[in-house]
Write an enzyme that holds these catalytic residues in place. Structure first.
Site, PDB file in Angstrom:
ATOM      1  N   ASN A  67       1.025  -1.279  -0.180  1.00  0.00           N
ATOM      2  CA  ASN A  67       0.083   0.087  -0.167  1.00  0.00           C
ATOM      3  C   ASN A  67       0.902   1.243  -0.144  1.00  0.00           C
ATOM      4  O   ASN A  67       1.910   1.119   0.416  1.00  0.00           O
ATOM      5  CB  ASN A  67      -0.894  -0.032   1.287  1.00  0.00           C
ATOM      6  CG  ASN A  67      -1.699  -1.193   1.121  1.00  0.00           C
ATOM      7  OD1 ASN A  67      -2.186  -1.801   0.265  1.00  0.00           O
ATOM      8  ND2 ASN A  67      -2.470  -1.508   2.253  1.00  0.00           N
TER       9      ASN A  67
ATOM     10  N   HIS B 137       6.111  -0.689  -2.750  1.00  0.00           N
ATOM     11  CA  HIS B 137       5.475  -0.031  -4.089  1.00  0.00           C
ATOM     12  C   HIS B 137       5.449   1.534  -3.693  1.00  0.00           C
ATOM     13  O   HIS B 137       5.170   2.228  -4.567  1.00  0.00           O
ATOM     14  CB  HIS B 137       4.019  -0.394  -4.071  1.00  0.00           C
ATOM     15  CG  HIS B 137       3.683  -1.790  -4.625  1.00  0.00           C
ATOM     16  ND1 HIS B 137       2.878  -2.415  -4.695  1.00  0.00           N
ATOM     17  CD2 HIS B 137       4.992  -2.627  -5.040  1.00  0.00           C
ATOM     18  CE1 HIS B 137       3.072  -3.616  -5.244  1.00  0.00           C
ATOM     19  NE2 HIS B 137       4.375  -3.936  -5.565  1.00  0.00           N
TER      20      HIS B 137
ATOM     21  N   THR C  79      -4.522  -8.800   0.522  1.00  0.00           N
ATOM     22  CA  THR C  79      -4.035  -8.937  -0.909  1.00  0.00           C
ATOM     23  C   THR C  79      -4.590  -9.886  -1.664  1.00  0.00           C
ATOM     24  O   THR C  79      -4.661 -11.125  -1.365  1.00  0.00           O
ATOM     25  CB  THR C  79      -2.447  -8.646  -0.952  1.00  0.00           C
ATOM     26  OG1 THR C  79      -1.968  -8.571  -2.209  1.00  0.00           O
ATOM     27  CG2 THR C  79      -1.693  -9.977  -0.265  1.00  0.00           C
TER      28      THR C  79
HETATM   29  N1  APR Z   1     -10.870  -6.983   4.612  1.00  0.00           N
HETATM   30  C1  APR Z   1     -10.059  -8.081   4.274  1.00  0.00           C
HETATM   31  N2  APR Z   1      -9.590  -8.171   2.957  1.00  0.00           N
HETATM   32  C2  APR Z   1     -10.407  -7.456   1.961  1.00  0.00           C
HETATM   33  C3  APR Z   1     -11.278  -6.433   2.528  1.00  0.00           C
HETATM   34  C4  APR Z   1     -11.535  -6.279   3.878  1.00  0.00           C
HETATM   35  N3  APR Z   1     -12.367  -5.524   4.308  1.00  0.00           N
HETATM   36  N4  APR Z   1     -11.682  -5.902   1.393  1.00  0.00           N
HETATM   37  C5  APR Z   1     -11.091  -6.383   0.219  1.00  0.00           C
HETATM   38  N5  APR Z   1     -10.060  -7.172   0.570  1.00  0.00           N
HETATM   39  C6  APR Z   1      -9.313  -8.208  -0.051  1.00  0.00           C
HETATM   40  C7  APR Z   1      -9.903  -8.467  -1.520  1.00  0.00           C
HETATM   41  O1  APR Z   1     -10.649  -9.831  -1.312  1.00  0.00           O
HETATM   42  C8  APR Z   1      -8.690  -8.817  -2.487  1.00  0.00           C
HETATM   43  O2  APR Z   1      -8.092 -10.096  -2.248  1.00  0.00           O
HETATM   44  O3  APR Z   1      -8.261  -7.487  -0.361  1.00  0.00           O
HETATM   45  C9  APR Z   1      -7.681  -7.827  -1.737  1.00  0.00           C
HETATM   46  C10 APR Z   1      -7.371  -6.625  -2.625  1.00  0.00           C
HETATM   47  O4  APR Z   1      -6.875  -7.027  -3.608  1.00  0.00           O
HETATM   48  P1  APR Z   1      -6.283  -5.889  -4.672  1.00  0.00           P
HETATM   49  O5  APR Z   1      -7.426  -4.964  -4.923  1.00  0.00           O
HETATM   50  O6  APR Z   1      -5.932  -6.766  -5.911  1.00  0.00           O
HETATM   51  O7  APR Z   1      -5.184  -5.016  -3.963  1.00  0.00           O
HETATM   52  P2  APR Z   1      -3.700  -5.612  -3.786  1.00  0.00           P
HETATM   53  O8  APR Z   1      -3.632  -7.170  -3.744  1.00  0.00           O
HETATM   54  O9  APR Z   1      -3.163  -4.848  -2.531  1.00  0.00           O
HETATM   55  O10 APR Z   1      -2.873  -5.087  -5.290  1.00  0.00           O
HETATM   56  C11 APR Z   1      -1.623  -5.392  -5.124  1.00  0.00           C
HETATM   57  O11 APR Z   1      -1.541  -4.354  -7.369  1.00  0.00           O
HETATM   58  O12 APR Z   1      -2.243  -2.931  -8.725  1.00  0.00           O
HETATM   59  C12 APR Z   1      -1.191  -3.053  -8.010  1.00  0.00           C
HETATM   60  O13 APR Z   1       0.382  -1.775  -6.851  1.00  0.00           O
HETATM   61  C13 APR Z   1      -1.019  -2.256  -6.830  1.00  0.00           C
HETATM   62  O14 APR Z   1      -0.116  -2.455  -4.741  1.00  0.00           O
HETATM   63  C14 APR Z   1      -1.042  -2.854  -5.292  1.00  0.00           C
HETATM   64  C15 APR Z   1      -1.109  -4.426  -6.110  1.00  0.00           C
END
Ligand code: APR
EC number: 2.3.1.286
Length: 229
Positions: free
Chosen positions: A89, A106, A173
């Site tokens: 994040n 990141h 994630t």
């Molecule tokens: N509690 C727990 N998990 C949650 C919640 C919540 N309230 N809301 C959403 N999630 C989970 C979703 O189920 C999903 O698996 O968080 C995850 C978010 O996934 P992404 O939107 O893909 O985000 P992230 O995994 O952080 O992305 C990684 O991708 O776009 C690039 O650089 C950007 O750092 C980012 C990287």
């Protein structure tokens, strides 16, 4: 002394009101990655990119750390554990919850970088294309965010911590983006216990020894409570 490596993603900040990327209302639903999260997109249209991150910086500044951020901060400040907190994040909610040290692989919305001379400085709340680099004086200011096609920060330090950990915990994630998505396989290869705390099974769920699914503000404090007997 338990050595724990924790990786967080956008899901840990979702209940603080910050958008994730790949949900139905995710950031990648109304922005093309190639337009706002690549060096080529910045070269093509720096104004669009700066505006995208200005909006996210304002949202992050207006958000508050939630119970999950605070539970991790408590764990990270407890002397009986050696916690390496790694986040994908770019918000500062872990820091504002009291985490003593956060590895931003990141980058951060609150850092600025000169695309020309690579000078870094604290980002203003609003970055404009007319801003000049404080060092080289060119109008090549960008947010200090790692874009697609760029190398994440602190990889050697993260991999060293993973090799000597007792436990790897992945929180909020989707497991879509490498190298972070590969940490669980690295941990398993090193014989380290792995735990996933996420709203739903991630892409890499099958690699985890254990998984708890639910909202981070419930399952993260519950997990931390099992650490503090
Ligand atoms: N509690 C727990 N998990 C949650 C919640 C919540 N309230 N809301 C959403 N999630 C989970 C979703 O189920 C999903 O698996 O968080 C995850 C978010 O996934 P992404 O939107 O893909 O985000 P992230 O995994 O952080 O992305 C990684 O991708 O776009 C690039 O650089 C950007 O750092 C980012 C990287």
């Amino acid at each position: 002394m338990t050595r724990i490596v924790i990786l967080t993603g956008a899901g840990i900040s979702a209940e603080s009101g910050l958008r994730t990327f790949r949900a139905a209302d995710g950031l990648w639903e109304d922005h093309r990655i190639e337009d706002v999260a690549t060096p080529e997109g910045y070269d093509r249209n720096p104004g669009l990119v700066l505006q995208f991150y200005n909006e996210r910086r304002a949202a992050a500044a207006a958000a508050e750390p939630n119970a999950a951020h605070k539970a991790l901060a408590r764990l990270a400040t407890d002397r009986r554990h050696q916690v390496t907190l790694v986040t994908q994040n770019v918000d500062d909610l872990h820091e504002r919850a009291g985490a003593p040290e956060v590895i931003h692989m990141h980058g951060s919305l609150f850092g600025a970088l000169c695309a020309r001379c690579r000078h870094r400085w604290p980002a203003p709340m609003v970055m404009r294309t007319t801003d000049l680099c404080p060092d080289c004086g060119h109008a090549t200011c960008r947010p200090d965010i790692v874009w697609f096609g760029e190398m994440p920060h602190h990889m050697e330090r993260i991999e060293a911590a993973l090799r000597r950990a007792d436990l790897f915990v992945s929180i909020g994630t989707s497991g879509n983006v490498y190298p972070a998505a590969g940490f669980v396989a690295d941990a398993r290869h090193a014989g380290i216990e792995t735990l996933e705390l996420n709203l739903e099974p991630s892409v890499g769920s099958r690699f985890f020894d254990r998984a708890v699914h639910g909202p981070a503000t419930r399952i993260v404090p519950e997990w931390v409570a099992t650490i503090f007997p």
